[in-house]
Design a protein around this motif. Structure first.
Motif, short mmCIF file in Angstrom:
data_model
loop_
_atom_site.label_atom_id
_atom_site.label_comp_id
_atom_site.label_asym_id
_atom_site.label_seq_id
_atom_site.Cartn_x
_atom_site.Cartn_y
_atom_site.Cartn_z
N GLY A 309 5.58 -12.41 -6.12
CA GLY A 309 6.82 -13.92 -5.65
C GLY A 309 5.68 -15.44 -5.25
O GLY A 309 5.70 -15.69 -5.49
N SER A 310 5.14 -15.12 -4.80
CA SER A 310 3.79 -16.28 -3.98
C SER A 310 3.52 -16.32 -4.98
O SER A 310 3.73 -17.62 -5.57
CB SER A 310 3.40 -15.59 -2.77
N ALA A 311 2.27 -15.68 -5.82
CA ALA A 311 2.19 -15.34 -7.38
C ALA A 311 2.72 -16.52 -8.57
O ALA A 311 1.91 -17.29 -8.92
CB ALA A 311 1.40 -14.41 -7.67
N ARG A 312 3.87 -15.76 -8.55
CA ARG A 312 4.63 -16.94 -9.47
C ARG A 312 4.81 -17.93 -8.93
O ARG A 312 6.09 -18.57 -9.81
CB ARG A 312 5.65 -15.25 -9.54
N GLY A 313 5.71 -18.12 -7.71
CA GLY A 313 6.21 -19.27 -7.18
C GLY A 313 6.99 -19.08 -7.23
O GLY A 313 8.64 -20.58 -6.85
N ASP A 314 7.59 -18.50 -6.97
CA ASP A 314 9.37 -18.16 -6.48
C ASP A 314 9.83 -16.31 -5.65
O ASP A 314 8.99 -14.94 -6.14
CB ASP A 314 10.06 -17.73 -8.21
N PHE A 315 10.19 -16.73 -4.82
CA PHE A 315 10.16 -15.40 -4.23
C PHE A 315 11.07 -14.65 -4.19
O PHE A 315 11.47 -13.43 -4.35
CB PHE A 315 10.31 -15.39 -2.38
N GLY A 316 12.07 -15.56 -4.98
CA GLY A 316 13.48 -14.26 -4.82
C GLY A 316 14.13 -14.32 -3.77
O GLY A 316 13.93 -14.90 -2.93
N SER A 317 15.09 -13.29 -3.30
CA SER A 317 15.14 -12.76 -2.73
C SER A 317 14.24 -11.81 -2.06
O SER A 317 14.31 -10.95 -1.56
CB SER A 317 16.67 -12.28 -3.16
N LEU A 318 13.67 -12.20 -0.70
CA LEU A 318 12.59 -11.60 -0.22
C LEU A 318 13.32 -11.29 1.44
O LEU A 318 13.43 -12.47 1.97
CB LEU A 318 11.79 -11.64 -0.10
N GLU A 319 13.12 -10.35 1.83
CA GLU A 319 13.96 -9.80 3.46
C GLU A 319 12.22 -9.55 3.56
O GLU A 319 12.36 -8.02 4.16
CB GLU A 319 15.10 -9.29 3.57
N PRO A 320 11.81 -10.08 4.56
CA PRO A 320 9.95 -9.70 5.50
C PRO A 320 10.85 -8.95 6.52
O PRO A 320 11.88 -8.91 7.52
CB PRO A 320 9.54 -11.01 6.00
N ALA A 321 10.27 -7.55 6.91
CA ALA A 321 10.93 -6.19 7.94
C ALA A 321 9.66 -5.77 8.49
O ALA A 321 8.33 -5.76 7.74
CB ALA A 321 11.68 -5.32 7.56
N TRP A 322 9.43 -6.14 9.89
CA TRP A 322 8.73 -5.53 10.55
C TRP A 322 8.41 -3.41 10.85
O TRP A 322 9.12 -3.61 11.48
CB TRP A 322 8.15 -6.00 11.36
N GLU A 323 7.76 -2.71 11.02
CA GLU A 323 8.06 -1.60 11.44
C GLU A 323 7.65 -0.68 11.92
O GLU A 323 8.26 -0.93 12.96
CB GLU A 323 6.87 -0.66 9.96
N ALA A 324 6.27 -1.57 12.41
CA ALA A 324 5.01 -1.17 14.36
C ALA A 324 5.34 -2.21 14.48
O ALA A 324 4.86 -3.66 15.03
CB ALA A 324 3.94 -0.65 13.42
N PRO A 325 5.95 -1.86 15.70
CA PRO A 325 6.01 -3.25 17.08
C PRO A 325 4.24 -3.56 17.35
O PRO A 325 4.38 -4.82 17.41
CB PRO A 325 6.48 -2.23 18.55
N ALA A 326 3.43 -2.49 17.54
CA ALA A 326 2.21 -3.59 17.99
C ALA A 326 0.93 -2.16 16.77
O ALA A 326 1.12 -1.53 16.20
CB ALA A 326 1.88 -2.99 18.97
N SER A 327 0.22 -3.65 16.23
CA SER A 327 -1.12 -3.08 15.72
C SER A 327 -2.21 -3.29 16.29
O SER A 327 -2.61 -4.50 16.59
CB SER A 327 -1.21 -3.29 14.41
N LEU A 328 -3.22 -2.69 16.14
CA LEU A 328 -5.01 -3.28 16.84
C LEU A 328 -5.81 -2.46 15.69
O LEU A 328 -5.72 -1.22 15.09
CB LEU A 328 -5.06 -2.61 18.61
N CYS A 329 -6.61 -3.27 15.76
CA CYS A 329 -8.12 -3.22 15.10
C CYS A 329 -9.02 -3.34 15.30
O CYS A 329 -9.98 -4.16 16.27
CB CYS A 329 -8.27 -3.93 13.49
N VAL A 330 -10.07 -2.60 15.19
CA VAL A 330 -11.33 -1.96 16.22
C VAL A 330 -12.77 -2.27 14.42
O VAL A 330 -12.72 -1.55 14.38
CB VAL A 330 -11.63 -0.71 17.39
N VAL A 331 -13.09 -3.53 14.85
CA VAL A 331 -14.50 -3.45 13.91
C VAL A 331 -15.83 -2.27 13.89
O VAL A 331 -15.94 -2.06 15.12
CB VAL A 331 -14.56 -4.65 13.14
#
Ligand code: AMP
Ligand code: GLY
Length: 422
Positions: A309-331
Motif C-alpha cells: 500500500g505504501s509502495a503504491r501510494g494508497d493503503f486502502g483499508s488497512l487495520e494494523p494489529a499487534w500480536e506480541a506485547p513485547a519483543s527484544l533483539c540481541v545482536v
C-alpha cells in the motif's frame, strides 16, 4: 507474487521473513545473506547501483521491490524503479533527503515547527571553530551527508567539538558528506525510535522501540549500528506517544507533502525524550536495524498490505494489529566490531534454536560456505524473541543467543535494561 528485497542485513531478513508468511510471496534478496537465501534466492549486486537494481527487478519480474538501507534510497533507486513502472517501497530521492542531509532535515524542522535541538550550519571550518570557542556549552557536531552512522560527534567539551570539526571538515574523514556541518545543542534525556509507514498521505504508526548504540554493557564503548533493541520502551507512555504523533509525525508528513515531496515508505524518527517532551535527533527514511526486527516479530498477520500500500501510494483499508506485547533483539557481533574484525568463522548452534518457541534468528553478516554458515560482517545475527513482557522476551532471546557460537562472538548482556530495571 515476487518481492525483491534490496539490502543484506538482519532488517532485510526480518522484512523478508514477515513478507514470506503470505503464501503467495516469493523472495529474492539482493545481495541478501544466508538467512534470506533460506527463504528464497539471492543475487549478488551493489544495492546502490540504480540501473542494476532496475535491471534485476525486470529480469526477475518482481511485483514489488523493498529497499531496506538508506544508501540506495539516497542514491535514487526508488526513483529509477518507479520511473520504470515497478512498485517500490521506500521514499524517492527528494523525500530521502530527510535522512541524506542533516542540514535539510534541521531546516525542514525549523520551517514546520518540529521540536529539535537549537542549531547552526557551517560551510567554513574557521567559522565553525569560532562558534564552538564562543559557545561554552556541550555541543554535537554532525556531518551534513551520510557517513554510515559515524558522522556525529557528541562532544563532552569544546576540545572534542573542535576535533570533530577538524575530522569532518578539514580531514574530510567522510568525504563530501563533511563539506558542511550542523552544530547543535546537546540534549540530555532518553532516546527512542519511533516508526511510521506512510503512503504519502496517510500513515500507520508502528510501535515505539529503543536501540542500544554503544558496543558494551552499561552503554559504554564506541557507537555501533546497534547492538540490540526492544519494543515497547516504557518511557513512551500513551501521553508521550500522542505528543510524538501530534508534534512530530503529523507536521513532518504534512510538511513533506506541502513541499511537493510526499513521503512514502518507513519514517523512523530518532527522538530524545527530555522530561516527557519529544525532540527530534534525526530522521531516518527506512526501518531501523535492529528496531525493525522487534517490530516485525510483534506485528500480527500479513505485512504485505502495509508495504505494498505504501509502495503504491494508497493503503486502502488497512487495520494494523499487534500480536506480541513485547519483543527484544540481541545482536551477536564479530569480535572487534565496530573496529576491525575477522570473517569466515563457522557459526554453530543455529539448528538448536530453531525449535525454541517465539524465537527468530535473523541473519546479517552471514554467508554460506559449502554446507556451513560462516560470519561475513560486523553484526552477524539478530536473535529476537517475543513475550508477554520485556523480561520474558529477554530470557528467551538470551537463551537462544547462548546456544549459538562462533569464534569471537560479542554481545551485550543488558539489552532492555531501561525497561528491566525501571
Ligand atoms: P544521529 O545520527 O543524528 O541520530 O546521531 C547519532 C547519535 O548521536 C544519536 O543516536 C544520539 O545518541 C546522539 N545525538 C545526536 N544528536 C544529539 C543531540 N543533539 N544531543 C545529544 N545526543 C545527540
Ligand atoms: N538502529 C539505528 C539505525 O538503524 O539507524
Amino acid at each position: 507474487m515476487r518481492v525483491l528485497i534490496v539490502g543484506g542485513g538482519a532488517r532485510e531478513h526480518a522484512l523478508a521473513w514477515r513478507l514470506r508468511q503470505d503464501p503467495e510471496v516469493e523472495i529474492v534478496g539482493a545481495p541478501g545473506n544466508a538467512g534470506i537465501a533460506a527463504l528464497g534466492r539471492t543475487v549478488s549486486i551493489d544495492p546502490t547501483d540504480a540501473d542494476r537494481v532496475v535491471e534485476l527487478a525486470r529480469a526477475e519480474s518482481a511485483d514489488l521491490v523493498v529497499v531496506g538501507p538508506e544508501a540506495p534510497l539516497v542514491a535514487g533507486v526508488v526513483d529509477a524503479l518507479r520511473n520504470d513502472g515497478i512498485d517500490a517501497f521506500g521514499p524517492d530521492r527528494e523525500a530521502a533527503r530527510l535522512e541524506g542531509s542533516k542540514i535539510f532535515s534541521k531546516e525542514f524542522m525549523a520551517r514546520h515547527g518540529v521540536p529539535t535541538a537549537g542549531f547552526a550550519v557551517f560551510d567554513d571550518p574557521d567559522a565553525a571553530t569560532r562558534y564552538i570557542a564562543d559557545a561554552n556549552r556541550p555541543l554535537v557536531v554532525k556531518a551534513d551527508g551520510l557517513a554510515a552512522g559515524k558522522g556525529v560527534i557528541v562532544a563532552r567539551d569544546a576540545q572534542e567539538a573542535l576535533a570533530g570539526v577538524d575530522q569532518i571538515m578539514r580531514a574530510r574523514a567522510f568525504g563530501e558528506a563533511g563539506a558542511r556541518v550542523v552544530i547543535e545543542e546537546c540534549l540530555v534525556g532518553e532516546e527512542v525510535s519511533y516508526h511510521v509507514v506512510s503512503d504519502g498521505e496517510r500513515f500507520v504508526p508502528l510501535a515505539p522501540a529503543q536501540d542500544h548504540k554503544r558496543a558494551f554493557d552499561g552503554d559504554e564503548g564506541p557507537n555501533t549500528g546497534g547492538m540490540g533493541a526492544y519494543s515497547p520502551p516504557p518511557v513512551v507512555t500513551a501521553e508521550v506517544e500522542q505528543k510524538i504523533l501530534d508534534r512530530v509525525i503529523e507536521p513532518t508528513l504534512r510538511g513533506m507533502a506541502a513541499e511537493g515531496r510526499p513521503f512514502r515508505g518507513a519514517l523512523f524518527v530518532g527522538l530524545m525524550i527530555v522530561e516527557g517532551e519529544p525532540l527530534v535527533l534525526e530522521y531516518n527514511t527506512r526501518f531501523g536495524d535492529p528496531e525493525c526486527q522487534t517490530l516485525m516479530t510483534r506485528w500480527k498477520g500479513s505485512i504485505l498490505p502495509l508495504i505494498q500500500g505504501s509502495a503504491r501510494g494508497d493503503f486502502g483499508s488497512l487495520e494494523p494489529a499487534w500480536e506480541a506485547p513485547a519483543s527484544l533483539c540481541v545482536v551477536l557481533a564479530s569480535g572487534g566490531y565496530p573496529g576491525s574484525y575477522e570473517k569466515g568463522k563457522v557459526i554453530t548452534g543455529l539448528g538448536s534454536v530453531s525449535d525454541l518457541p517465539q524465537v527468530m534468528v535473523f541473519h546479517a553478516g552471514t554467508a554460506i560456505d559449502g554446507d556451513r554458515v560462516v560470519t561475513s560482517g560486523g553484526r552477524v545475527l539478530s536473535v529476537t524473541a517475543t513475550g508477554q513482557t520485556i523480561d520474558e522476551a529477554a530470557e528467551r532471546a538470551y537463551e537462544a543467543a547462548d546456544r549459538i557460537e562462533f569464534e569471537g562472538k560479542q554481545l551485550r548482556r543488558d539489552i532492555g535494561w531501561r525497561a528491566r530495571t525501571r
